[in-house]
Design an enzyme around this catalytic site. Structure first.
Site, PDB file in Angstrom:
ATOM      1  N   GLY A  87      -2.497   1.712   3.272  1.00 16.45           N
ATOM      2  CA  GLY A  87      -2.750   0.830   2.410  1.00 16.45           C
ATOM      3  C   GLY A  87      -1.326  -0.045   2.341  1.00 16.45           C
ATOM      4  N   ARG A 115     -10.812   0.644   0.557  1.00 22.07           N
ATOM      5  CA  ARG A 115     -10.037   0.503  -0.594  1.00 22.07           C
ATOM      6  C   ARG A 115      -9.751  -0.919  -1.136  1.00 22.07           C
ATOM      7  NH1 ARG A 115      -4.953   3.829   0.967  1.00 22.07           N
ATOM      8  NH2 ARG A 115      -4.383   3.439  -1.222  1.00 22.07           N
ATOM      9  N   GLN A 160       2.740  -1.868  -4.319  1.00 14.90           N
ATOM     10  CA  GLN A 160       1.844  -2.583  -3.299  1.00 14.90           C
ATOM     11  C   GLN A 160       1.690  -3.890  -3.521  1.00 14.90           C
ATOM     12  OE1 GLN A 160      -1.137  -0.003  -1.493  1.00 14.90           O
ATOM     13  NE2 GLN A 160       0.499   1.628  -0.824  1.00 14.90           N
ATOM     14  N   ASP A 303       1.478   9.933  -6.297  1.00 13.46           N
ATOM     15  CA  ASP A 303       1.218  10.695  -5.012  1.00 13.46           C
ATOM     16  C   ASP A 303       1.297  11.998  -4.964  1.00 13.46           C
ATOM     17  OD1 ASP A 303       0.420   8.071  -3.857  1.00 13.46           O
ATOM     18  OD2 ASP A 303       2.370   7.939  -3.039  1.00 13.46           O
ATOM     19  N   LYS A 330      -7.299   5.942  -3.655  1.00 11.58           N
ATOM     20  CA  LYS A 330      -6.044   6.352  -2.758  1.00 11.58           C
ATOM     21  C   LYS A 330      -6.877   6.684  -1.269  1.00 11.58           C
ATOM     22  CE  LYS A 330      -2.525   5.579  -5.550  1.00 11.58           C
ATOM     23  NZ  LYS A 330      -1.535   4.685  -5.126  1.00 11.58           N
ATOM     24  N   ARG A 334      -9.201  10.828  -5.085  1.00  5.50           N
ATOM     25  CA  ARG A 334      -8.203  12.053  -5.380  1.00  5.50           C
ATOM     26  C   ARG A 334      -8.680  12.680  -6.805  1.00  5.50           C
ATOM     27  NH1 ARG A 334      -2.558   9.935  -2.894  1.00  5.50           N
ATOM     28  NH2 ARG A 334      -3.271  10.311  -0.635  1.00  5.50           N
TER      29      ARG A 334
HETATM   30  C1  S3P Z   1       3.265   2.853  -2.057  1.00  4.14           C
HETATM   31  C2  S3P Z   1       2.844   2.762  -3.566  1.00  4.14           C
HETATM   32  C3  S3P Z   1       1.941   3.330  -4.342  1.00  4.14           C
HETATM   33  C4  S3P Z   1       1.728   4.908  -3.458  1.00  4.14           C
HETATM   34  C5  S3P Z   1       1.471   4.591  -2.008  1.00  4.14           C
HETATM   35  C6  S3P Z   1       2.730   3.948  -1.452  1.00  4.14           C
HETATM   36  C7  S3P Z   1       4.206   1.968  -1.605  1.00  4.14           C
HETATM   37  O1  S3P Z   1       0.603   2.788  -4.395  1.00  4.14           O
HETATM   38  O2  S3P Z   1       0.677   5.573  -3.971  1.00  4.14           O
HETATM   39  O3  S3P Z   1       1.379   5.974  -1.283  1.00  4.14           O
HETATM   40  O4  S3P Z   1       5.002   2.242  -0.593  1.00  4.14           O
HETATM   41  O5  S3P Z   1       4.319   0.910  -2.228  1.00  4.14           O
HETATM   42  P1  S3P Z   1       0.306   1.662  -5.510  1.00  4.14           P
HETATM   43  O6  S3P Z   1       1.360   0.856  -5.254  1.00  4.14           O
HETATM   44  O7  S3P Z   1      -0.530   1.004  -5.040  1.00  4.14           O
HETATM   45  O8  S3P Z   1       0.302   2.381  -6.771  1.00  4.14           O
END
Ligand code: S3P
Length: 419
Positions: A87, A115, A160, A303, A330, A334
């Site tokens: 993702g 997703r 993200q 996580d 996720k 989860r």
């Molecule tokens: C991540 C942000 C998180 C996390 C993912 C990695 C990142 O997700 O759950 O494993 O590297 O920016 P979200 O930003 O969607 O919460």
């Protein structure tokens, strides 16, 4: 994968590189001017997906042992990018490519293709991006468009989403201000500043101006999300020392949970590496107490919730985790897969729409756990089985390669010896 029960678990563990930071080091350097060396990089499948996508876009990326050498491609070419299970790769690439004057197609595996991607696409469109999703999910196409900086309020506290917008803003005219409902992890802000971006953080607002990045060597700290499994085993069965762990305050919610669950731990050898706080984390066997976790803490430990649920399964009392609906989107749902994992190991967990309730027991019997292809469920399940009476089996166990290829080997190294 068979997991044998272990009454005691002691050991010192070198924690592999942080997944979030490795992704960013590959993606940002791949889009910057110059050459950079990334050391202690995580070479899990997710980060290799980021490397493959950046190669498709024109960057030169070589893997040499645990180093990645990147020569950036400040101008991208049209490309098809397979983001695999990742993702982070897909969402950050949406922002990174949106204002680059190229045509890009992003695809992923069956989990990633379910997703939600509109959370990134919709705010990018507000900046002028041309993005098509497939009913809100991948495959995604990104067209050639000119982006204009603006103020964007995000709906979910997601690093993200925030990172995608900040990356798009680099290719936009003027200034962009991104405001989150709660602060998410800030590795992007730290790394972009180190690479020469004109970026400022003011509470929940991050402002950034259009501009170019310069390549920058990165030494990646160990991933607290990977350390969490060994930290949990220390608290349940003996004593562990996880070395070289990133302790950025936007990632250390699990330590706040330890404070409340009565876990005995200490940070040792605290230092700063490439703009990120790092420490060794020692955790000792403790009498665990149940905990109630609510929405505000979620971005700092999202996580780690499956392994926190495992600790709750052994704690005295009833733990309630709420305000965690993000868990549903996720690598697996989860809320469901964590509850199923705890119950399959002999625990007592009830799913709720926004979290779960875990009723602690002094002992878990063990059993057979299905990972559902989700690396964090497999690893949390392995911790539960190791701390159980009879142990058991993890089905579809190899998905740990997504974030922690040496996980089972390192688990086998924990033993009787004091650290
Ligand atoms: C991540 C942000 C998180 C996390 C993912 C990695 C990142 O997700 O759950 O494993 O590297 O920016 P979200 O930003 O969607 O919460």
């Amino acid at each position: 994968m068979k997991i044998y029960p272990s009454r005691t678990f002691y050991g010192e563990f070198s924690i592999p590189g942080d997944k979030s930071i490795t992704h960013r080091a590959i993606l940002f350097n791949g889009a910057a001017e110059g050459r950079a060396v990334i050391t202690n990089a995580l070479l899990g499948e997710d980060c290799l997906s980021s490397a493959a996508c950046m190669r498709a876009l024109g960057a030169d990326i070589r893997i040499e042992g645990d180093r990645i050498v990147v020569t950036g491609a400040p101008a991208f070419r049209d490309a098809d990018c397979d983001c695999g299970n990742s993702g982070t790769t897909m969402r950050l690439l949406m922002g990174l490519t949106a204002g680059k004057g190229v045509q890009v197609r992003l695809t992923g595996d069956s989990s990633l293709s379910k997703r939600p991607m509109e959370r990134v696409a919709a705010p990018l469109r507000q900046m002028g991006a041309e993005i098509f999703t497939t009913n809100g999910t991948a495959p995604i196409t990104i067209g050639k468009a000119k982006l204009i900086g603006r103020r964007v309020d995000t709906v979910v506290a997601s690093a993200q989403v925030k990172s995608a917008l900040l990356l798009a803003a680099l290719g936009a005219e003027g200034e962009t201000i991104v405001r989150e409902p709660m602060r998410s992890r800030d590795h992007t802000e730290r790394m972009l500043a180190a690479m020469g971006a004109d970026i400022r953080v003011d509470g929940r607002d991050v402002s950034i101006k259009g501009g170019k990045l310069r390549c920058r060597d990165v030494e990646v700290p160990g991933d607290i999300s990977s350390a969490a499994y060994f930290m949990a085993l220390g608290a349940l069965r003996g004593e562990t020392l996880c070395k070289n762990v990133g302790v950025n305050p936007t990632r250390t919610g699990i330590l706040r949970v330890f404070d409340r669950m009565n876990v005995s731990y200490a940070l040792e050898n605290e230092r700063t590496v490439c703009g990120e706080p790092v420490a060794d984390i020692r955790v000792r066997k403790s009498e665990l107490r149940a905990v109630r976790l609510t929405r505000e803490i979620m971005p700092t430990l999202i996580d780690e919730l499956p392994v926190i649920a495992v600790m709750c399964a052994f704690a005295r009392g009833e733990s309630v985790i709420e305000g965690a609906e993000e868990l549903k989107v996720k690598e697996s749902d989860r809320i469901q897969t964590t509850s199923d994992m705890i119950n399959a190991a002999g625990g007592d967990c009830t799913p709720m729409p926004d979290g779960f309730i875990v009723r602690g027991k002094a002992e878990l019997s063990g059993g057979t756990i299905r990972s559902c292809g989700d690396h964090r469920i497999a690893m949390s399940g392995a911790v539960a089985l190791m701390a159980s009476n009879e142990g058991g089996e993890i089905e579809d166990a190899q998905c740990v390669n997504i974030s922690f290829p040496r996980f089972y080997t390192m688990l086998g190294q924990g033993g009787e010896k004091k650290c």
